[in-house]
Design an enzyme around this catalytic site. Structure first.
Site, PDB file in Angstrom:
ATOM      1  CG  HIS A  62      -4.882 -34.545  27.755  1.00 46.65           C
ATOM      2  ND1 HIS A  62      -4.094 -34.597  28.866  1.00 46.65           N
ATOM      3  CD2 HIS A  62      -5.128 -33.232  27.538  1.00 46.65           C
ATOM      4  CE1 HIS A  62      -3.857 -33.369  29.301  1.00 46.65           C
ATOM      5  NE2 HIS A  62      -4.496 -32.523  28.516  1.00 46.65           N
ATOM      6  CE  LYS A  71      -4.222 -41.541  28.082  1.00 45.12           C
ATOM      7  NZ  LYS A  71      -4.483 -40.108  28.289  1.00 45.12           N
ATOM      8  CE1 TYR A 131      -0.948 -41.484  31.071  1.00 41.06           C
ATOM      9  CE2 TYR A 131      -0.595 -40.522  33.227  1.00 41.06           C
ATOM     10  CZ  TYR A 131      -0.499 -40.443  31.860  1.00 41.06           C
ATOM     11  OH  TYR A 131       0.050 -39.334  31.260  1.00 41.06           O
ATOM     12  CG  ASP A 169      -5.186 -29.362  29.482  1.00 41.26           C
ATOM     13  OD1 ASP A 169      -4.926 -29.944  28.402  1.00 41.26           O
ATOM     14  OD2 ASP A 169      -4.925 -29.857  30.593  1.00 41.26           O
TER      15      ASP A 169
END
Length: 182
Positions: A62, A71, A131, A169
């Site tokens: 992603h 991130k 995250y 996905d």
């Protein structure tokens, strides 16, 4: 905090100092000053996320084509194989990937700067994945590259089954067709 560059130097493995004894352990999971020193710049985080997944779930690869997110990722329970793929066309490491096992026991974190696609595969029965992001989630700008793109060639750990993917996905783009950063 110890910061170790990976094969793609901008992606860092962050290892906090852990203080443990018979009662358990303590560590600073984030310290703004130490983190900024480790990455060599001030990084501002605006959002924290928590994901729980079961064994064999693969999330990714992603990224957001606008409002690109850096991130800082970690696992607090379980184990994942975490991957960053350089999708900055002008980079000498474009299309290359790095992977690190993150576990609740090893306390390692991975800094994935903006300009990278990110994904992970759950290796344990469940995993809690936390995250921090440097920009807000923007569904309109979200993109996905196929987890099994042969041109990238990620060596995902063998889990004895085909990974479980979300519908989004399952239809990720090949890198050659994906919208990437310049």
């Amino acid at each position: 905090m110890k910061a170790t560059p990976t094969a793609i130097p901008e992606v860092l493995v962050i290892e906090p100092r852990v203080f443990g004894d018979a009662r358990g352990f303590f560590f600073e999971s984030f310290n703004q000053n130490a983190f900024d020193e480790a990455v060599g710049q001030h990084v501002e985080f605006v959002q924290d996320n928590h994901s729980r997944s079961t064994k064999g779930v693969l999330r990714g690869l992603h990224y957001q084509i606008e409002q690109a997110q850096g991130k800082l990722v970690r696992v607090v329970s379980g184990a994942v194989f975490d991957v960053a793929v350089d999708i900055r066309r002008s980079s000498k490491t474009f299309g290359q990937w790095v992977g690190v096992e993150l576990t609740g026991a090893n306390h390692k974190q991975l800094w994935v700067p903006a300009g990278f696609a990110h994904g992970f595969l759950v290796l344990s029965e469940t995993a809690d994945f936390l995250y921090k992001t440097t920009d807000y989630y923007a569904q309109a700008h979200e993109r996905c590259i196929r987890w099994d793109d042969a041109s990238i060639g990620i060596a995902w750990p063998e889990i004895g089954a085909v990974p479980t993917l979300s519908p989004k996905d399952e239809i990720g783009a090949e890198l050659v067709e994906a919208q990437v950063y310049s």
